[in-house]
Motif scaffolding. Structure first.
Motif, PDB file in Angstrom:
ATOM      1  N   LEU A 268       0.829  -1.214   0.000  1.00  0.00           N
ATOM      2  CA  LEU A 268       0.000   0.000   0.000  1.00  0.00           C
ATOM      3  C   LEU A 268       0.859   1.257   0.000  1.00  0.00           C
ATOM      4  CD1 LEU A 268      -2.859  -1.040   2.455  1.00  0.00           C
ATOM      5  CD2 LEU A 268      -2.958  -0.868  -0.021  1.00  0.00           C
ATOM      6  N   THR A 269       1.964   1.234   0.716  1.00  0.00           N
ATOM      7  CA  THR A 269       2.875   2.383   0.749  1.00  0.00           C
ATOM      8  C   THR A 269       3.451   2.636  -0.641  1.00  0.00           C
ATOM      9  OG1 THR A 269       3.454   1.791   3.019  1.00  0.00           O
ATOM     10  CG2 THR A 269       4.869   3.367   1.891  1.00  0.00           C
ATOM     11  N   LYS A 270       3.866   1.563  -1.335  1.00  0.00           N
ATOM     12  CA  LYS A 270       4.386   1.711  -2.691  1.00  0.00           C
ATOM     13  C   LYS A 270       3.310   2.209  -3.651  1.00  0.00           C
ATOM     14  CE  LYS A 270       8.100  -1.611  -2.383  1.00  0.00           C
ATOM     15  NZ  LYS A 270       8.683  -2.850  -2.887  1.00  0.00           N
ATOM     16  N   LEU A 271       2.082   1.756  -3.469  1.00  0.00           N
ATOM     17  CA  LEU A 271       0.985   2.206  -4.299  1.00  0.00           C
ATOM     18  C   LEU A 271       0.705   3.692  -4.070  1.00  0.00           C
ATOM     19  CD1 LEU A 271      -1.167   1.309  -6.354  1.00  0.00           C
ATOM     20  CD2 LEU A 271      -2.655   0.784  -4.423  1.00  0.00           C
ATOM     21  N   ILE A 272       0.771   4.108  -2.800  1.00  0.00           N
ATOM     22  CA  ILE A 272       0.579   5.527  -2.470  1.00  0.00           C
ATOM     23  C   ILE A 272       1.686   6.366  -3.102  1.00  0.00           C
ATOM     24  CG2 ILE A 272       0.589   7.204  -0.589  1.00  0.00           C
ATOM     25  CD1 ILE A 272      -0.889   5.116   1.115  1.00  0.00           C
ATOM     26  N   GLU A 273       2.929   5.912  -3.023  1.00  0.00           N
ATOM     27  CA  GLU A 273       4.052   6.638  -3.613  1.00  0.00           C
ATOM     28  C   GLU A 273       3.894   6.730  -5.138  1.00  0.00           C
ATOM     29  OE1 GLU A 273       7.637   4.674  -2.422  1.00  0.00           O
ATOM     30  OE2 GLU A 273       7.465   5.346  -0.335  1.00  0.00           O
ATOM     31  N   LEU A 274       3.443   5.653  -5.751  1.00  0.00           N
ATOM     32  CA  LEU A 274       3.224   5.638  -7.191  1.00  0.00           C
ATOM     33  C   LEU A 274       2.151   6.650  -7.582  1.00  0.00           C
ATOM     34  CD1 LEU A 274       3.728   4.307 -10.001  1.00  0.00           C
ATOM     35  CD2 LEU A 274       1.895   2.712  -9.405  1.00  0.00           C
ATOM     36  N   ARG A 275       1.075   6.652  -6.817  1.00  0.00           N
ATOM     37  CA  ARG A 275      -0.016   7.574  -7.098  1.00  0.00           C
ATOM     38  C   ARG A 275       0.413   9.023  -6.873  1.00  0.00           C
ATOM     39  NH1 ARG A 275      -1.955   3.982 -10.007  1.00  0.00           N
ATOM     40  NH2 ARG A 275      -3.333   2.444  -9.107  1.00  0.00           N
ATOM     41  N   GLU A 276       1.218   9.284  -5.850  1.00  0.00           N
ATOM     42  CA  GLU A 276       1.738  10.635  -5.580  1.00  0.00           C
ATOM     43  C   GLU A 276       2.635  11.096  -6.739  1.00  0.00           C
ATOM     44  OE1 GLU A 276       1.173  12.835  -3.111  1.00  0.00           O
ATOM     45  OE2 GLU A 276      -0.314  11.507  -2.201  1.00  0.00           O
ATOM     46  N   GLU A 277       3.444  10.172  -7.239  1.00  0.00           N
ATOM     47  CA  GLU A 277       4.330  10.476  -8.357  1.00  0.00           C
ATOM     48  C   GLU A 277       3.518  10.779  -9.623  1.00  0.00           C
ATOM     49  OE1 GLU A 277       7.394   7.789 -10.743  1.00  0.00           O
ATOM     50  OE2 GLU A 277       7.883   7.904  -8.598  1.00  0.00           O
ATOM     51  N   GLN A 278       2.489   9.985  -9.870  1.00  0.00           N
ATOM     52  CA  GLN A 278       1.617  10.218 -11.024  1.00  0.00           C
ATOM     53  C   GLN A 278       0.898  11.558 -10.887  1.00  0.00           C
ATOM     54  OE1 GLN A 278      -0.933   6.773 -11.063  1.00  0.00           O
ATOM     55  NE2 GLN A 278       0.496   5.551 -12.308  1.00  0.00           N
ATOM     56  N   LYS A 279       0.463  11.870  -9.680  1.00  0.00           N
ATOM     57  CA  LYS A 279      -0.218  13.132  -9.414  1.00  0.00           C
ATOM     58  C   LYS A 279       0.722  14.309  -9.686  1.00  0.00           C
ATOM     59  CE  LYS A 279      -2.386  15.709  -5.653  1.00  0.00           C
ATOM     60  NZ  LYS A 279      -2.698  15.713  -4.232  1.00  0.00           N
TER      61      LYS A 279
END
Length: 136
Positions: A4-15
């Motif tokens: 979940l942490t990696k998914l959050i980081e990925l989404r933050e990067e995409q954002k």
């Protein structure tokens, strides 16, 4: 939790990339809007100049026509187009092409053909400017 942490980081990067792209697009839109505004202003100025030139040429053409009408000088029909204006007839010499002419002054309607050509050229220029305004 790591997943979940990696998914959050990925989404933050995409954002962050999306926000950056949005800013780039907005800057590009402002630049092209400014360019379009400048081009439109230049077009409107050129259109105004063309319209003023048409008005001036029409006044000159009307003044010439009025002068010749006032002085009873026939110009012949004036064409809307100047096709053939430059096709002038060669002079015919009765004696010799090299002999000097007598110094006799001509009457006021001697150059009526040239004036007709000038009025025809003015008419052609006016038509050309009107076409430029329509198609501009």
């Amino acid at each position: 939790i790591d997943k979940l942490t990696k998914l959050i980081e990925l989404r933050e990067e995409q954002k962050a990339r999306t926000i950056e792209q949005i800013n780039e697009v907005e800057a590009h839109m402002k630049a092209i809007t400014a360019e379009r505004t400048a081009e439109n202003a230049a077009f409107m100025a050129a259109k105004l100049e063309d319209q003023q030139a048409i008005d001036l040429l029409m006044a000159a053409r009307d003044a010439m026509a009025k002068f010749y009408k006032k002085n009873d000088i026939a110009m012949g029909p004036i064409q809307g187009s100047v096709k053939g204006v430059f096709a002038q007839q060669e002079p015919e010499f009765s004696v010799s092409a090299d002999q000097a002419p007598d110094a006799v002054f001509s009457d006021k309607s001697k150059r009526k053909g040239e004036s007709k050509d000038i009025v025809s050229i003015l008419t052609y220029i006016i038509e050309d400017l009107n076409d430029e305004i329509k198609n501009g």
